[in-house]
Scaffold this active site. Structure first.
Site, PDB file in Angstrom:
ATOM      1  N   ASP A   1      -2.845   4.738  -5.171  1.00 44.03           N
ATOM      2  CA  ASP A   1      -2.157   3.405  -5.880  1.00 44.03           C
ATOM      3  C   ASP A   1      -2.112   3.815  -7.423  1.00 44.03           C
ATOM      4  OD1 ASP A   1      -0.340   1.167  -5.845  1.00 44.03           O
ATOM      5  OD2 ASP A   1      -2.068   0.101  -6.409  1.00 44.03           O
ATOM      6  N   HIS A   2      -0.917   3.685  -8.010  1.00 41.30           N
ATOM      7  CA  HIS A   2      -0.587   3.825  -9.253  1.00 41.30           C
ATOM      8  C   HIS A   2      -1.154   5.146  -9.543  1.00 41.30           C
ATOM      9  CE1 HIS A   2       0.495  -0.321  -9.125  1.00 41.30           C
ATOM     10  NE2 HIS A   2       1.120  -0.234 -10.155  1.00 41.30           N
TER      11      HIS A   2
ATOM     12  N   HIS B   1       9.315  11.697  -9.783  1.00 39.76           N
ATOM     13  CA  HIS B   1       9.832  10.517  -9.474  1.00 39.76           C
ATOM     14  C   HIS B   1       8.785   9.658  -8.537  1.00 39.76           C
ATOM     15  CE1 HIS B   1      10.708  12.952  -5.980  1.00 39.76           C
ATOM     16  NE2 HIS B   1      10.776  11.831  -5.162  1.00 39.76           N
TER      17      HIS B   1
ATOM     18  N   GLU C   1       8.377   6.267   3.391  1.00 41.48           N
ATOM     19  CA  GLU C   1       8.648   6.698   1.858  1.00 41.48           C
ATOM     20  C   GLU C   1       9.680   5.899   1.437  1.00 41.48           C
ATOM     21  OE1 GLU C   1       8.863  11.061   0.227  1.00 41.48           O
ATOM     22  OE2 GLU C   1      10.650  10.393   0.985  1.00 41.48           O
TER      23      GLU C   1
ATOM     24  N   CYS D   1      14.235  16.032  -5.441  1.00 43.84           N
ATOM     25  CA  CYS D   1      12.867  15.813  -5.090  1.00 43.84           C
ATOM     26  C   CYS D   1      12.273  16.645  -5.992  1.00 43.84           C
ATOM     27  CB  CYS D   1      12.561  15.864  -3.670  1.00 43.84           C
ATOM     28  SG  CYS D   1      13.498  14.778  -2.717  1.00 43.84           S
TER      29      CYS D   1
ATOM     30  N   HIS E   1       7.696   6.421  -5.366  1.00 40.34           N
ATOM     31  CA  HIS E   1       7.896   5.481  -4.457  1.00 40.34           C
ATOM     32  C   HIS E   1       6.900   4.164  -4.228  1.00 40.34           C
ATOM     33  CE1 HIS E   1      10.776   8.172  -2.786  1.00 40.34           C
ATOM     34  NE2 HIS E   1       9.965   9.391  -2.847  1.00 40.34           N
TER      35      HIS E   1
ATOM     36  N   HIS F   1       5.288  11.361  -7.184  1.00 42.98           N
ATOM     37  CA  HIS F   1       5.106  12.653  -6.891  1.00 42.98           C
ATOM     38  C   HIS F   1       6.574  13.578  -7.045  1.00 42.98           C
ATOM     39  CE1 HIS F   1       7.504  13.071  -2.543  1.00 42.98           C
ATOM     40  NE2 HIS F   1       8.055  12.368  -3.543  1.00 42.98           N
TER      41      HIS F   1
END
Lengths: 137, 137, 137, 137, 137, 137
Positions: free
Chosen positions: B79-80, B39, B126, B33, B41, B14
């Site tokens: 996810d992914h 980047h 996070e 950010c 998480h 994100h």
């Protein structure tokens, strides 16, 4: 001989793919890890050094120096970055956890030696279920 | 009344930024950010439902049904993936943990009610140091 | 040479006892672990393999294949089962964590070799305070 | 040969300093770890022993005996104590994690051998980010 | 309304005792926690704030500001210190986890309000088995 | 008013089934959780009490008394046992985590009140992914 381990963390985006393969071929081999718009992880990095205890201080190496070395040589380059695009020492390489651990080892080794200790291993956790370890050979 | 919590995880990329702000303005407010190359998480999602215990089964809601609902409505979409680019219910929204938790709540609420339980809260981690919790109001 | 570790979990009942010993003798040696009505654990299994990194993929072994192998050969046989009664490869053996780790090693070794990697070790956690590790010799 | 690890914990105060150095020299080398009024930690101790599995019991060493040995020889002397002032085997030594791990190894080794097993290593965690490991040589 | 939690850690020495009680009376009530030479902990502090999400940023409060506030007002005063002797806001108070959590709440509350959010709770973990939570009333 | 939480653990076998249902009906509703030969878990129990801080001691309730109460009334009856067969307060009840949490609440409540504190909640973790919480009404 005693082993000291320091944990640091970084949050990064990455993607597994080869530019010389088609999207379909990348997806067949790398599955959802090849998503073109990236995904990411909270990586946990464990750096283990070894050496003799200095009888004057009780230390193998000052942990503050070890921490600052890891931050300067590795974390500052990876944290809140894209492993494939933003990291000088990963340019042109597969952004797998295996390759990343090996390259982090190469980054840190000369800096640890300068402080009269040896880099023993790099352990890199991608998720709570997967990690790799590299001992330098 | 009893509360049941199920944890699921997703790994996503994100970025925090506003398209109506310059790169400098984004960096001033969102810092690292807002890195343009993303980047990511390992997000941990805790879904808490509440209800009466069914005397026949000892359950508030079949945990397998709860798990499948979370996977189908939330995890499969995140996810992914890239939270900003790939997720239908996040389109046009800030990809902050706060907003993501609120939107996940909206996604799950009707599906939980269908099974005669109530969605109590969404807790979204996070990193190991930061999490948000949303109770729906 | 690089080491890859995958964690999987299973929830199982077991009991420490010898059929050729009396109840008293079992209790004297194995204490509460010999309770005739069983007890159980959330076991955590860490499977470590080693090998060379494939330069084409950046992998030692496809993690999805490793995961599926562990699920098929080990977890499906142990999860939500009774280690003493339900598990083919534990029949007639002591259901201690030590013996279980050694038998899991034997189950997995041929399947890892088939994928051109080596099984390095099995680490099996019975509680947050106890674990065993077996390296195959 | 199989490895068994037992975790125990102790909460202790300590301070890094040399009596033959000035306050300034101690602070220059040891930083905030030399605070004259002490600080403290929740230490986590991992004791790993190794040996052959006894075919009669499935054990290398009775875990209850291992636990009692660690409690009696190490934890009772360190828990809710001052490492520098209250612990017989640390008198006159630097209270660093490195030295503490080495001295714990020496404390435990003869007691493990008495039970026909070998002490393999002492791993001592000072914080979630730092630990040391000592293998006895 | 959404809740944001930030974790920070500090390592400190402390002791439970009353100067108006004898050593025996202190030991009878506080047990090993009253050891005259101190003991210590790795404290984990969870600060939860609440507020409305700012539609412009997706934030309740900038997490960097929250972190810096906790570090400046609380952690810098407690980390690598003696809770009884070195901490201005604990002078003359019992150094129990309960009292420490309440005093940390009082320290932080005005600083959180200044940033248009509310301090919801302080959760303070002394060990992995004990924690206290204070909601301000 | 302040909240104190104590964690204790127990390892137990259990099974979800109704004696008035056929094996097939049990398996259809409870799946692998109804395995006739049992399975088991490392349960984690969090007991939260609340009350005023005693100004003389800084305590709501002596943690040693709380711990001993939980061990005597709950853990000693459940640890290394079969929840369905060995536990007096679970006889004739479904051995689901929900019901177990509610029954533990009933076991503890009178003993906490005797010490001038209130039992606030019971949180019971069955795995790292599932837990239930009961507040007594």
């Amino acid at each position: 001989m005693i082993y000291i381990t320091r944990r640091e963390r970084f949050n990064a985006a990455h993607r597994l793919y080869r530019t010389d393969w088609s999207l379909e071929e990348n997806e067949r081999v790398f599955g959802k890890c090849s998503n073109p718009n990236w995904h990411g992880h909270n990586y946990e990095l464990y750096v283990t050094i070894k050496g003799e205890v200095n009888p004057e201080t009780g230390f193998v190496m000052d942990l503050k120096v070890l921490k600052d070395t890891i931050l300067h040589e590795v974390i500052d380059k990876l944290d809140h970055r894209n492993v494939n695009m933003d990291v000088d020492f990963m340019k042109g390489k597969m952004a797998s956890t295996e390759v990343l651990a090996m390259e982090i080892f190469k980054q840190l080794q000369p800096h640890i030696q300068r402080h009269h200790a040896q880099l023993h291993s790099i352990r890199l956790h991608e998720t709570e279920n997967n990690y790799v370890e590299y001992l330098g050979e």
